[in-house]
Design a protein around this motif. Sequence first.
Motif, PDB file in Angstrom:
ATOM      1  N   VAL A   1       0.835  -1.206   0.000  1.00 26.80           N
ATOM      2  CA  VAL A   1       0.000   0.000   0.000  1.00 26.80           C
ATOM      3  C   VAL A   1       0.867   1.253   0.000  1.00 26.80           C
ATOM      4  N   ILE A   2       1.885   1.272   0.846  1.00 24.05           N
ATOM      5  CA  ILE A   2       2.759   2.443   0.926  1.00 24.05           C
ATOM      6  C   ILE A   2       3.555   2.617  -0.369  1.00 24.05           C
ATOM      7  N   LEU A   3       4.003   1.522  -0.965  1.00 27.43           N
ATOM      8  CA  LEU A   3       4.724   1.618  -2.236  1.00 27.43           C
ATOM      9  C   LEU A   3       3.824   2.153  -3.346  1.00 27.43           C
ATOM     10  N   CYS A   4       2.563   1.762  -3.320  1.00 26.49           N
ATOM     11  CA  CYS A   4       1.619   2.317  -4.309  1.00 26.49           C
ATOM     12  C   CYS A   4       1.462   3.819  -4.117  1.00 26.49           C
ATOM     13  N   LEU A   5       1.401   4.262  -2.852  1.00 26.45           N
ATOM     14  CA  LEU A   5       1.354   5.703  -2.597  1.00 26.45           C
ATOM     15  C   LEU A   5       2.637   6.368  -3.085  1.00 26.45           C
ATOM     16  N   GLY A   6       3.766   5.686  -2.888  1.00 22.39           N
ATOM     17  CA  GLY A   6       5.024   6.231  -3.370  1.00 22.39           C
ATOM     18  C   GLY A   6       5.040   6.394  -4.872  1.00 22.39           C
ATOM     19  N   TRP A   7       4.516   5.388  -5.597  1.00 22.10           N
ATOM     20  CA  TRP A   7       4.427   5.526  -7.046  1.00 22.10           C
ATOM     21  C   TRP A   7       3.501   6.679  -7.417  1.00 22.10           C
ATOM     22  N   GLY A   8       2.397   6.825  -6.673  1.00 19.56           N
ATOM     23  CA  GLY A   8       1.466   7.909  -6.967  1.00 19.56           C
ATOM     24  C   GLY A   8       2.093   9.281  -6.811  1.00 19.56           C
ATOM     25  N   THR A   9       2.995   9.438  -5.840  1.00 22.08           N
ATOM     26  CA  THR A   9       3.635  10.745  -5.668  1.00 22.08           C
ATOM     27  C   THR A   9       4.604  11.065  -6.792  1.00 22.08           C
ATOM     28  N   LYS A  10       5.087  10.052  -7.506  1.00 23.24           N
ATOM     29  CA  LYS A  10       6.029  10.277  -8.615  1.00 23.24           C
ATOM     30  C   LYS A  10       5.336  10.272  -9.979  1.00 23.24           C
ATOM     31  N   ALA A  11       4.098   9.797 -10.026  1.00 23.51           N
ATOM     32  CA  ALA A  11       3.435   9.595 -11.316  1.00 23.51           C
ATOM     33  C   ALA A  11       3.263  10.887 -12.101  1.00 23.51           C
ATOM     34  N   ALA A  12       3.136  12.015 -11.404  1.00 26.32           N
ATOM     35  CA  ALA A  12       2.957  13.283 -12.121  1.00 26.32           C
ATOM     36  C   ALA A  12       4.148  13.605 -13.007  1.00 26.32           C
ATOM     37  N   CYS A  13       5.305  13.044 -12.713  1.00 27.35           N
ATOM     38  CA  CYS A  13       6.511  13.345 -13.482  1.00 27.35           C
ATOM     39  C   CYS A  13       6.665  12.469 -14.715  1.00 27.35           C
ATOM     40  N   ILE A  14       5.750  11.543 -14.958  1.00 33.15           N
ATOM     41  CA  ILE A  14       5.815  10.773 -16.199  1.00 33.15           C
ATOM     42  C   ILE A  14       4.582  11.017 -17.064  1.00 33.15           C
ATOM     43  N   GLN A  15       3.832  12.076 -16.737  1.00 32.47           N
ATOM     44  CA  GLN A  15       2.727  12.453 -17.607  1.00 32.47           C
ATOM     45  C   GLN A  15       3.280  13.096 -18.872  1.00 32.47           C
ATOM     46  N   GLN A  16       2.489  13.065 -19.923  1.00 38.90           N
ATOM     47  CA  GLN A  16       2.954  13.557 -21.209  1.00 38.90           C
ATOM     48  C   GLN A  16       1.943  14.520 -21.808  1.00 38.90           C
ATOM     49  N   PHE A  17       2.404  15.309 -22.751  1.00 40.41           N
ATOM     50  CA  PHE A  17       1.512  16.173 -23.532  1.00 40.41           C
ATOM     51  C   PHE A  17       1.866  15.994 -25.000  1.00 40.41           C
TER      52      PHE A  17
ATOM     53  N   TYR B   1       9.307  19.982  -9.756  1.00 41.08           N
ATOM     54  CA  TYR B   1       9.493  20.588  -8.442  1.00 41.08           C
ATOM     55  C   TYR B   1       8.172  21.067  -7.842  1.00 41.08           C
ATOM     56  N   VAL B   2       7.354  21.687  -8.663  1.00 42.00           N
ATOM     57  CA  VAL B   2       6.076  22.198  -8.163  1.00 42.00           C
ATOM     58  C   VAL B   2       5.199  21.045  -7.667  1.00 42.00           C
ATOM     59  N   ALA B   3       5.159  19.948  -8.413  1.00 37.70           N
ATOM     60  CA  ALA B   3       4.381  18.781  -7.998  1.00 37.70           C
ATOM     61  C   ALA B   3       5.146  17.883  -7.032  1.00 37.70           C
ATOM     62  N   MET B   4       6.394  18.239  -6.740  1.00 35.74           N
ATOM     63  CA  MET B   4       7.255  17.485  -5.796  1.00 35.74           C
ATOM     64  C   MET B   4       7.342  16.005  -6.172  1.00 35.74           C
ATOM     65  N   CYS B   5       7.370  15.749  -7.499  1.00 31.06           N
ATOM     66  CA  CYS B   5       7.381  14.371  -7.985  1.00 31.06           C
ATOM     67  C   CYS B   5       8.741  13.959  -8.529  1.00 31.06           C
ATOM     68  N   TYR B   6       9.753  14.785  -8.350  1.00 31.00           N
ATOM     69  CA  TYR B   6      11.041  14.520  -8.990  1.00 31.00           C
ATOM     70  C   TYR B   6      11.592  13.150  -8.608  1.00 31.00           C
ATOM     71  N   SER B   7      12.146  12.467  -9.610  1.00 27.57           N
ATOM     72  CA  SER B   7      12.846  11.201  -9.412  1.00 27.57           C
ATOM     73  C   SER B   7      14.039  11.169 -10.347  1.00 27.57           C
ATOM     74  N   ASP B   8      15.190  10.747  -9.828  1.00 21.51           N
ATOM     75  CA  ASP B   8      16.387  10.638 -10.662  1.00 21.51           C
ATOM     76  C   ASP B   8      16.191   9.660 -11.816  1.00 21.51           C
ATOM     77  N   ILE B   9      15.313   8.699 -11.640  1.00 21.80           N
ATOM     78  CA  ILE B   9      15.131   7.658 -12.653  1.00 21.80           C
ATOM     79  C   ILE B   9      14.718   8.258 -13.990  1.00 21.80           C
ATOM     80  N   VAL B  10      13.906   9.302 -13.955  1.00 19.70           N
ATOM     81  CA  VAL B  10      13.387   9.888 -15.198  1.00 19.70           C
ATOM     82  C   VAL B  10      14.499  10.558 -16.006  1.00 19.70           C
TER      83      VAL B  10
END
Length: 559
Positions: free
Chosen positions: A89-105, A121-130
């Motif tokens: 459950v916590i890992l799913c929440l963790g993925w949710g906090t990063k998901a905004a950084c893999i959205q596309q337009f 930065y504004v969405a606080m979703c930064y991940s080095d992986i991206v």
Amino acid sequence: MSNPPERRQQHPPAPPERSSGSGAGQRRAAGARVDQDTLTPSTRVVPSWTEPLARRAAAPFGGPLGRHAVIGRHWFWSPLRVGLLLAIVILCLGWGTKAACIQQFVQDGEAFLDWRGNRQYVAMCYSDIVPLYTAEHLDQGAFPYRDSWTENAGTPDEQVRYMEYPVLTGMFQWVNAKLTDAWLSVAESGLLPAALPVAVFFNLSVLWLAVGWLVTVWALFLLSGRRPWDAAIAALSPLVIVHAFTNFDTLATAFATAGLLAWARRRPVLAGVLIGLGGAAKLYPLFLLGPLLVLCLRAGRVGDGLRATLAAGAAWLAINAPIWLLYPEGWREFFRLNTERPADPDSLYNVVSYFTGWAGFDGPLSPGEAPLVLNLVSLLLFLACCAGVAWVALSASRRPRLAQLAFLAVAAFLLTNKVWSPQYSLWLVPLAVLALPRWRVLLAWMTVDALVWVPRMFFYLGVDDKGLPPDWFLGMVVLRDLAVVGLCVLVLWEIYRPTRDRVRSAGDDDPTGGVLADAPDVVVLGRRRRGGGADRPDTMRSVGGDGKSDVAVMPPRPE
């Protein structure tokens, strides 16, 4: 064949009656002292009796466990399985906090990663992986350590670069890049959903990193002895939400914690192999070997410690040697960068420099110039802390537990190092749970450490883009460091007052100790030798509903 411990019927004693008397008087009234041999592996500590936080959490569900409750009989749910579910459950929440950084337009019919307006930065979703997917040229099929590229070409800062991570982590990224290519190839046929390559790479990496944290939690539950529910604090940690997918550190925590489990099961060679593999992913698992060797010296089990250390070295070498021999320049990149990088914003050196105006040990540095004095000071401070940990291990009246010394060693490295990347705090989580199972204290530290992420993101955003000045971020860094220092003080306090150690109050000498558990002392500095199992804290006996005697842990002294 007897039932396994988690399914064996147990009749826990009733919670101790409240009394206006002293803590010692309450313990005497609750039950008589029993011989240590009557404790069995199936005896569990009941958190709702011993942890104020668990007692309050149990209130909406009927309150603390009752006198006649039967535990360990459910056909499926055990503490381990509940803990793994909580971790998922916590890992799913963790993925949710990063998901905004893999959205596309989509623009002009082409999809792009949506980092417009500094979204990361504004969405606080930064991940080095991206960004690493393109920064390490994995999207172009580069093979780590063999293929290079040039940064800042044509400028004074021009630099030939290679994969900057230790070998196991670098190859982990490359494998996920190849899996991304395979996924996209199948997606072209319509059998799998299509997405931006970087989004596929991120999600595949997250899948394996989540497995790494689940392995960490699994090993923690098995290591927690009579206190299995302590491992749930790691499963529920706010740091996991924020940092499990910030970088690749759950690989190292999985190897390190599994290595401790192998050591606890008296398999020193396997323990060394796992620790060595962890060291090939990130450096910190190798720091566990120092406390292990010192404790083996005290207990006269140096041979077991040396076997683990040699196995760790062999495993690390087996991973690194092929890359070292084939691509020596690429292999050295990790070490070169760590030598040349200045003090990171997270380090105490930078905090002092910012608030005092100090120019640092080396003063202004040219591009590519290593801060040699800072490197030396950082190393000497860490070695001094390691010497202090060794003195504690060899001089305490009762031999410290392995997890206590391991926590002190890793915390010392983070506090004295010139780099404390935010995800490094995950290194401390499993060790803190094993070393200091005080729920409120651990959750308070984890919450403070996780909250550092907020001013960090807005510090990176910059004041000109409505971010925060450095003072907010660095102030939170100081609070985090003070919290970690406070944990170290509590660990030392329990080492020198073992009757305050909640693990030993449960009747265990050292659940992670393996061959060290209950072993007599051989080498003790400044004191006469004492048996490893001396000075046991009180336990109590009660009678269950079937008239059989069971043993449960006395609640801790009021503090």
